[in-house]
Design a protein around this motif. Structure first.
Motif, short mmCIF file in Angstrom:
data_model
loop_
_atom_site.label_atom_id
_atom_site.label_comp_id
_atom_site.label_asym_id
_atom_site.label_seq_id
_atom_site.Cartn_x
_atom_site.Cartn_y
_atom_site.Cartn_z
N UNK A 213 0.82 -1.23 0.00
CA UNK A 213 0.00 0.00 0.00
C UNK A 213 0.85 1.27 0.00
N UNK A 214 0.30 2.32 -0.57
CA UNK A 214 0.98 3.61 -0.62
C UNK A 214 0.73 4.45 0.63
N UNK A 215 0.01 3.89 1.58
CA UNK A 215 -0.23 4.58 2.84
C UNK A 215 0.30 3.73 3.99
N UNK A 216 0.90 4.39 4.97
CA UNK A 216 1.46 3.69 6.14
C UNK A 216 0.34 3.20 7.05
N UNK A 217 0.68 2.20 7.87
CA UNK A 217 -0.25 1.67 8.86
C UNK A 217 0.46 1.58 10.20
N UNK A 218 -0.22 1.98 11.26
CA UNK A 218 0.35 1.91 12.61
C UNK A 218 -0.11 0.63 13.31
N UNK A 219 0.78 0.04 14.06
CA UNK A 219 0.42 -1.08 14.93
C UNK A 219 0.93 -0.77 16.34
N UNK A 220 0.18 -1.22 17.32
CA UNK A 220 0.55 -1.01 18.72
C UNK A 220 0.62 -2.37 19.40
N UNK A 221 1.75 -2.67 20.00
CA UNK A 221 1.97 -3.96 20.67
C UNK A 221 2.26 -3.73 22.14
N UNK A 339 4.38 -0.70 26.08
CA UNK A 339 3.65 -0.57 24.82
C UNK A 339 4.56 0.08 23.78
N UNK A 340 4.57 -0.49 22.59
CA UNK A 340 5.37 0.02 21.48
C UNK A 340 4.47 0.30 20.30
N UNK A 341 4.67 1.45 19.68
CA UNK A 341 3.92 1.81 18.48
C UNK A 341 4.89 1.87 17.30
N UNK A 342 4.51 1.24 16.19
CA UNK A 342 5.35 1.18 15.00
C UNK A 342 4.55 1.62 13.78
N UNK A 343 5.25 2.22 12.83
CA UNK A 343 4.63 2.59 11.55
C UNK A 343 5.22 1.70 10.46
N UNK A 344 4.35 1.06 9.69
CA UNK A 344 4.78 0.14 8.63
C UNK A 344 4.53 0.79 7.29
N UNK A 345 5.57 0.76 6.44
CA UNK A 345 5.40 1.38 5.12
C UNK A 345 6.39 0.79 4.13
N UNK A 346 5.90 0.06 3.15
CA UNK A 346 6.69 -0.47 2.04
C UNK A 346 8.01 -1.10 2.49
N UNK A 347 7.88 -2.12 3.33
CA UNK A 347 9.05 -2.86 3.77
C UNK A 347 9.79 -2.27 4.95
N UNK A 348 9.40 -1.08 5.37
CA UNK A 348 10.07 -0.38 6.47
C UNK A 348 9.26 -0.45 7.75
N UNK A 349 9.98 -0.52 8.87
CA UNK A 349 9.37 -0.42 10.19
C UNK A 349 9.96 0.81 10.86
N UNK A 350 9.11 1.77 11.19
CA UNK A 350 9.56 3.04 11.74
C UNK A 350 9.02 3.19 13.16
N UNK A 351 9.90 3.47 14.09
CA UNK A 351 9.48 3.63 15.48
C UNK A 351 8.55 4.83 15.61
N UNK A 352 7.48 4.65 16.38
CA UNK A 352 6.50 5.73 16.55
C UNK A 352 6.16 5.93 18.03
N UNK A 353 7.10 5.56 18.92
CA UNK A 353 6.91 5.80 20.35
C UNK A 353 6.83 4.52 21.16
N UNK A 354 7.33 4.59 22.39
CA UNK A 354 7.28 3.44 23.30
C UNK A 354 7.21 3.94 24.73
N UNK A 355 6.46 3.21 25.56
CA UNK A 355 6.36 3.55 26.98
C UNK A 355 6.49 2.28 27.81
N UNK A 356 7.05 2.42 29.00
CA UNK A 356 7.18 1.28 29.91
C UNK A 356 7.22 1.77 31.34
N UNK A 357 6.55 1.04 32.25
CA UNK A 357 6.67 1.39 33.67
C UNK A 357 8.08 1.13 34.21
N UNK A 358 8.88 0.38 33.46
CA UNK A 358 10.24 0.06 33.88
C UNK A 358 11.30 0.80 33.08
#
Length: 403
Positions: A213-221, A339-358
């Motif tokens: 796709x020509x548009x990125x998609x975010x995933x949160x793990x 929790x980690x948020x990533x942006x996926x776009x044409x074979x690339x994984x781009x960091x989009x923020x992460x938080x942790x109590x530790x």
């Protein structure tokens, strides 16, 4: 009563050929066993195929969740990547498959286990090391190392001679291994590393970059002690987690690699691997480790990860060293939650923020604005002590160069 042999059965030409060959050369009762680690449609119609080929029965053992929890996730938590590219998709399935074959051999009172791995490949080592570690009294039969069959055409001829009907034609396909974690592709033009693979006709899990796709998609793990537990806020078991991430990652052409690797037996081989969901998980897990592990632990774990990957690749799962490394990894994972948020776009994984109590990241210390926890003047003394060996060496060289 005939002695029994357990056959690792996939339903392909090789293992179909092995059934009559075992009966002819050993006079065994052949019990076929298929270990389901996520092969998908490959298992359809397997029982009829096995019985019609001469097996007395077929076990289909669904171990997909065990595969994820006890093999995939531990390898991911270790950060194990073979030769800086390969996420060990085939390798991590083999010890579990062999362990379950041993289980059925003991259950049935079999005297031997037979596998269809070739004499040039890695799998013969992986299977047999596990079998040796768990049941050294069982005989291991590897037909490709002893029979007269040399080609696919020979195998088809052998089956037809023994009245086994086949709908298989001359081989024009890649050699593939598929499970829940990945798909591997070898053979044909891939055997020439100078040729760029035509991914549009090879890939099965993934889009090509051009078709992504020509548009990125975010995933949160969300992770808990190194284990992914939620995807986009939804709690999932291991099987469903990887299945969902494979679909998302495959859509965006994530995790396709082309690798010339060093096999266990000493030769190099070339393969194309698809691990879309696994690549996302590895990246998200690494982002959390950057937040939560101290410098020395993270550094040492990187060294350990290389060794862990080598052990998994070589089939040395059930070894004291792998278990000891596992203990270290488990200790490091106590703080890997968040929790980690990533942006996926044409074979690339781009960091989009992460938080942790530790998280060990402290904004007050890291900020360019001076805070109470850090005084810029403290750096001067630190640098003087840290650089003392350099100062001493420079003074020595100056003295030696004096006339």
């Amino acid at each position: 009563m005939k002695e029994k042999v357990i056959l690792a059965y996939s339903g392909g030409l090789d293992t179909t050929t092995i059934i009559p060959w075992l009966k002819e050369n050993y006079d065994y009762e052949v019990i076929a066993v298929c270990i389901d680690v996520g092969q998908g449609q490959e298992i359809d119609g397997l029982e009829e195929r096995a019985i019609s080929s001469g097996a007395s029965k077929l076990y289909i053992d669904d171990v997909r969740e065990e595969f994820v929890q006890n093999y995939v996730y531990p390898t991911m938590k270790a950060g194990a990547v073979y030769e800086n590219k390969y996420l060990l998709g085939t390798s991590i399935a083999r010890p579990l498959i062999a362990q379950r074959l041993v289980h059925y051999a003991l259950l049935e009172g079999a005297v031997a286990i037979c596998h269809g791995a070739t004499g040039k490949g890695n799998d013969q080592v992986r299977f047999e090391l596990t079998m040796t570690a768990l049941a050294p009294h069982l005989k291991i039969i590897a037909p490709w190392r002893i029979w007269d069959i040399k080609s696919r055409e020979d195998a088809i001829t052998y089956c037809l001679k023994h009245d086994i009907k086949l709908n298989m034609k001359k081989d024009t396909s890649y050699s593939r291994d598929r499970n829940l974690w990945h798909v591997s592709h070898e053979g044909l033009e891939l055997e020439d590393p100078s040729i760029e693979p035509d991914l549009s006709k090879i890939l099965q899990m993934s889009n090509t970059i051009e078709n992504a796709p020509n548009e990125a998609e975010y995933v949160e793990l969300e992770f808990e002690k190194g284990i992914p537990i939620k995807l986009n806020g939804k709690e999932l078991n291991g099987n469903d987690m990887i299945t969902a991430l494979n679909e998302i990652g495959g859509k965006h052409a994530i995790g396709v690699i082309d690798l010339v690797e060093n096999r266990i037996v000493g030769m190099k081989s070339r393969g194309v691997y698809e691990t879309p969901g696994g690549t996302i998980l590895y990246r998200a897990h690494e982002e959390l480790e950057h937040l939560c592990l101290d410098k020395q632990t993270y550094s040492y774990k990187q060294t350990l990860s290389i060794k862990y990957a080598e052990l998994v690749y070589s089939g040395e799962w059930f070894t004291p060293l792998r278990e000891a490394l596992e203990a270290f990894v488990e200790t490091t994972q106590e703080s890997i939650s968040g929790v980690v948020k990533l942006k996926l776009f044409k074979g690339n994984i781009i960091s989009a923020g992460a938080t942790s109590p530790n998280s060990l990241y402290n904004e007050e210390i890291a900020s360019f604005t001076t805070g109470d926890l850090y005084d810029h003047k403290d750096a001067e003394g630190f640098i003087r002590l840290f650089g003392l060996p350099l100062r001493v060496r420079a003074l020595m060289k100056m003295q030696k160069n004096q006339p």
